[in-house]
Motif scaffolding. Sequence first.
Motif, PDB file in Angstrom:
ATOM      1  N   VAL A   1       0.865  -1.176   0.000  1.00 37.35           N
ATOM      2  CA  VAL A   1       0.000   0.000   0.000  1.00 37.35           C
ATOM      3  C   VAL A   1       0.904   1.228   0.000  1.00 37.35           C
ATOM      4  O   VAL A   1       1.916   1.281   0.699  1.00 37.35           O
ATOM      5  N   GLY A   2       0.543   2.211  -0.847  1.00 36.42           N
ATOM      6  CA  GLY A   2       1.374   3.401  -0.949  1.00 36.42           C
ATOM      7  C   GLY A   2       0.562   4.595  -1.405  1.00 36.42           C
ATOM      8  O   GLY A   2      -0.559   4.457  -1.906  1.00 36.42           O
ATOM      9  N   ALA A   3       1.131   5.765  -1.208  1.00 35.49           N
ATOM     10  CA  ALA A   3       0.534   7.017  -1.685  1.00 35.49           C
ATOM     11  C   ALA A   3       1.480   7.627  -2.700  1.00 35.49           C
ATOM     12  O   ALA A   3       2.694   7.436  -2.628  1.00 35.49           O
ATOM     13  N   THR A   4       0.923   8.367  -3.659  1.00 37.16           N
ATOM     14  CA  THR A   4       1.743   8.959  -4.701  1.00 37.16           C
ATOM     15  C   THR A   4       1.332  10.396  -4.970  1.00 37.16           C
ATOM     16  O   THR A   4       0.149  10.737  -4.867  1.00 37.16           O
ATOM     17  N   SER A   5       2.329  11.214  -5.311  1.00 38.13           N
ATOM     18  CA  SER A   5       2.028  12.548  -5.837  1.00 38.13           C
ATOM     19  C   SER A   5       2.060  12.504  -7.357  1.00 38.13           C
ATOM     20  O   SER A   5       1.955  13.531  -8.014  1.00 38.13           O
ATOM     21  N   GLY A   6       2.212  11.304  -7.910  1.00 39.80           N
ATOM     22  CA  GLY A   6       2.138  11.140  -9.355  1.00 39.80           C
ATOM     23  C   GLY A   6       2.992  10.015  -9.894  1.00 39.80           C
ATOM     24  O   GLY A   6       2.490   9.078 -10.520  1.00 39.80           O
ATOM     25  N   LEU A  14      -2.856   5.103  -3.496  1.00 37.50           N
ATOM     26  CA  LEU A  14      -3.709   6.279  -3.333  1.00 37.50           C
ATOM     27  C   LEU A  14      -3.074   7.439  -4.095  1.00 37.50           C
ATOM     28  O   LEU A  14      -1.869   7.689  -3.964  1.00 37.50           O
ATOM     29  N   HIS A  15      -3.869   8.140  -4.888  1.00 38.54           N
ATOM     30  CA  HIS A  15      -3.357   9.373  -5.503  1.00 38.54           C
ATOM     31  C   HIS A  15      -4.386  10.486  -5.334  1.00 38.54           C
ATOM     32  O   HIS A  15      -5.582  10.221  -5.242  1.00 38.54           O
ATOM     33  N   PRO A  16      -3.932  11.748  -5.276  1.00 32.33           N
ATOM     34  CA  PRO A  16      -4.866  12.868  -5.084  1.00 32.33           C
ATOM     35  C   PRO A  16      -5.670  13.122  -6.362  1.00 32.33           C
ATOM     36  O   PRO A  16      -5.090  13.441  -7.403  1.00 32.33           O
ATOM     37  N   HIS A  17      -6.961  12.967  -6.265  1.00 34.32           N
ATOM     38  CA  HIS A  17      -7.835  13.075  -7.443  1.00 34.32           C
ATOM     39  C   HIS A  17      -7.710  14.457  -8.087  1.00 34.32           C
ATOM     40  O   HIS A  17      -7.871  15.488  -7.430  1.00 34.32           O
ATOM     41  N   GLY A  18      -7.391  14.459  -9.388  1.00 34.96           N
ATOM     42  CA  GLY A  18      -7.306  15.715 -10.135  1.00 34.96           C
ATOM     43  C   GLY A  18      -6.054  16.524  -9.888  1.00 34.96           C
ATOM     44  O   GLY A  18      -5.934  17.643 -10.401  1.00 34.96           O
ATOM     45  N   LYS A  19      -5.098  15.972  -9.132  1.00 31.77           N
ATOM     46  CA  LYS A  19      -3.891  16.746  -8.797  1.00 31.77           C
ATOM     47  C   LYS A  19      -2.616  16.087  -9.304  1.00 31.77           C
ATOM     48  O   LYS A  19      -1.521  16.383  -8.833  1.00 31.77           O
ATOM     49  N   PHE A  73      -1.737  14.904  -1.706  1.00 35.50           N
ATOM     50  CA  PHE A  73      -0.789  13.837  -1.440  1.00 35.50           C
ATOM     51  C   PHE A  73      -0.507  13.723   0.056  1.00 35.50           C
ATOM     52  O   PHE A  73      -0.381  12.623   0.597  1.00 35.50           O
ATOM     53  N   ASP A  74      -0.402  14.864   0.741  1.00 38.93           N
ATOM     54  CA  ASP A  74      -0.124  14.834   2.180  1.00 38.93           C
ATOM     55  C   ASP A  74      -1.209  14.071   2.933  1.00 38.93           C
ATOM     56  O   ASP A  74      -0.920  13.370   3.905  1.00 38.93           O
ATOM     57  N   ASP A  75      -2.473  14.193   2.477  1.00 39.67           N
ATOM     58  CA  ASP A  75      -3.554  13.412   3.094  1.00 39.67           C
ATOM     59  C   ASP A  75      -3.305  11.920   2.898  1.00 39.67           C
ATOM     60  O   ASP A  75      -3.444  11.120   3.831  1.00 39.67           O
ATOM     61  N   GLY A  76      -2.940  11.549   1.681  1.00 37.56           N
ATOM     62  CA  GLY A  76      -2.669  10.139   1.397  1.00 37.56           C
ATOM     63  C   GLY A  76      -1.501   9.609   2.192  1.00 37.56           C
ATOM     64  O   GLY A  76      -1.557   8.512   2.752  1.00 37.56           O
ATOM     65  N   GLN A  77      -0.441  10.394   2.253  1.00 32.94           N
ATOM     66  CA  GLN A  77       0.749   9.964   2.993  1.00 32.94           C
ATOM     67  C   GLN A  77       0.444   9.815   4.485  1.00 32.94           C
ATOM     68  O   GLN A  77       0.910   8.872   5.138  1.00 32.94           O
ATOM     69  N   ARG A  78      -0.344  10.743   5.024  1.00 33.27           N
ATOM     70  CA  ARG A  78      -0.729  10.648   6.437  1.00 33.27           C
ATOM     71  C   ARG A  78      -1.524   9.376   6.687  1.00 33.27           C
ATOM     72  O   ARG A  78      -1.270   8.648   7.670  1.00 33.27           O
ATOM     73  N   ILE A  79      -2.474   9.063   5.809  1.00 31.54           N
ATOM     74  CA  ILE A  79      -3.292   7.859   5.971  1.00 31.54           C
ATOM     75  C   ILE A  79      -2.416   6.608   5.922  1.00 31.54           C
ATOM     76  O   ILE A  79      -2.580   5.686   6.743  1.00 31.54           O
ATOM     77  N   ILE A  87       5.803   0.745  -0.131  1.00 27.40           N
ATOM     78  CA  ILE A  87       6.454   1.024  -1.410  1.00 27.40           C
ATOM     79  C   ILE A  87       6.955   2.460  -1.455  1.00 27.40           C
ATOM     80  O   ILE A  87       7.781   2.823  -2.281  1.00 27.40           O
ATOM     81  N   ASN A  88       6.457   3.299  -0.536  1.00 29.49           N
ATOM     82  CA  ASN A  88       6.913   4.690  -0.508  1.00 29.49           C
ATOM     83  C   ASN A  88       8.351   4.761  -0.001  1.00 29.49           C
ATOM     84  O   ASN A  88       8.907   3.765   0.477  1.00 29.49           O
ATOM     85  N   SER A  89       8.930   5.952  -0.072  1.00 33.74           N
ATOM     86  CA  SER A  89      10.337   6.092   0.292  1.00 33.74           C
ATOM     87  C   SER A  89      10.573   6.011   1.796  1.00 33.74           C
ATOM     88  O   SER A  89      11.699   6.176   2.257  1.00 33.74           O
ATOM     89  N   ILE A  90       9.519   5.733   2.583  1.00 33.31           N
ATOM     90  CA  ILE A  90       9.768   5.334   3.966  1.00 33.31           C
ATOM     91  C   ILE A  90      10.543   4.014   3.989  1.00 33.31           C
ATOM     92  O   ILE A  90      11.205   3.685   4.971  1.00 33.31           O
ATOM     93  N   ASN A  91      10.469   3.237   2.879  1.00 26.06           N
ATOM     94  CA  ASN A  91      11.195   1.973   2.798  1.00 26.06           C
ATOM     95  C   ASN A  91      12.654   2.255   2.443  1.00 26.06           C
ATOM     96  O   ASN A  91      12.955   2.837   1.399  1.00 26.06           O
TER      97      ASN A  91
END
Length: 466
Positions: free
Chosen positions: A137-142, A163-168, A194-200, A219-223
Amino acid sequence: MKYISTRGNVSKIGFIETVLMGLATDGGLLVPEKIPQVTAEKLQAMAQMTYQELAYEIISYYVDGEIPENELKELIGKSYGTFRHPEVTPVQKVKDNLYVLELFHGPTFAFKDVALQFLGNLYSYIAKKTGVTINIVGATSGDTGASAIEGVRGKEGIRICILHPHGKVSKVQELQMTTVHDESVLNLAIKGTFDDGQRIIKELFADLEFKEKYHLRAINSINFARILAQTVYYFYAYFQVAKDKDIKSLNFSVPTGNFGDIFAGYLAKRMGLPVGKLIVATNENNILEHFIKDGVYQLGEFCSTYSPSMDIQVASNFERYLYYLLDENPSAVSVLMDQFKSEGKMVVNAELLRQVKADFSAHGVQGEECLQTISKYYAETNYLLDPHTSCGVAASEACNDPNEVCVTLATAHPVKFNESIALCHIEQPFPEQIRQLFEKPQYLEVIEAENNEIVRKLEKHFSSSV
């Protein structure tokens, strides 16, 4: 080689356990107990290596025998065999003393492929060897989303939700993620940033019962494996430029959102690579610029910009740097991170700020400056910068001494951000792989940026058979 948490309550775990844990169980980030040192003699030997050979040398320091030599070499070969350029990350000279490190020759035309092709194959290797379930599970800014999906799709025993920010995100970024028709892939477009996704994502990983029940992997760079793979191309760039110029050290300008890419450069420098300045290039979301200049790390107002992959306020990997800034004191890190969580702000004293300024320079690139830099370099050099790389070049111009040599990291192919390029009245051809995306159906769900709803989607996705 053992790994510890920046907050002090996880210690002496191995490389594979570090990869599987992702976010440390105490909420911190995992770092090596000691940073390996590369001698001048070793650097000289590394200068003659191919990218794959160099990747093996550097990654071996951190794997420390947990993956047998032949299997690690095979894993690396498989990861970089998907790139369109034989050098993997070639260096282009754009102007005298200004080079561009092209990181966009992977499957999704973005720098994230360098790390995520490796991490995807690493997860597949671990799953086969250990029988461990891999639910990512991961969040993306794109860019992370497409690169992550491409890195793991079709690999047995692995599911992924992004998770990606809809329309952004840019249209190409959105299509690269959402045109993948695979039951193992779930795309959730959240109504937020994206910050919302990353927080979640961080909150899901902090729920240890949920994380364990559904075998969540990061999968995010927390890894840390992401950072490790990115460290390689700093070494490679140095060696390529050194073939063209007599240099004692090399500056790097890095388009920066989540602080992972530039932290990889900081790690390379700590290992012994002769790095001079590390220049943090941001856009209007310039929380990092303020910290480097003033010592104040404080949430600002979110802005949508021409460089959407950098539209980030809270940089996950900043905590890794904070750990080293605070002399590897996990208690001090915890105090500052708790302060930031409760107040939305942290401040360092004058002595620490002097160290920050010694480690980094910074420049926040506003929208018009970004577009003007694209237009100027295209007119003067016929080299087309994507908007993120443009921010890196503009920051290099602002912070770099003209007599010093600087490499700007080109984090994406300009075709991924044609909306911004078109504003400069520049037409660019679309590669066939990208053009075909516009003809495919999309598979995504648009949902609120709300933990409970996302948890329900994850439970359904990760419980289904693939």
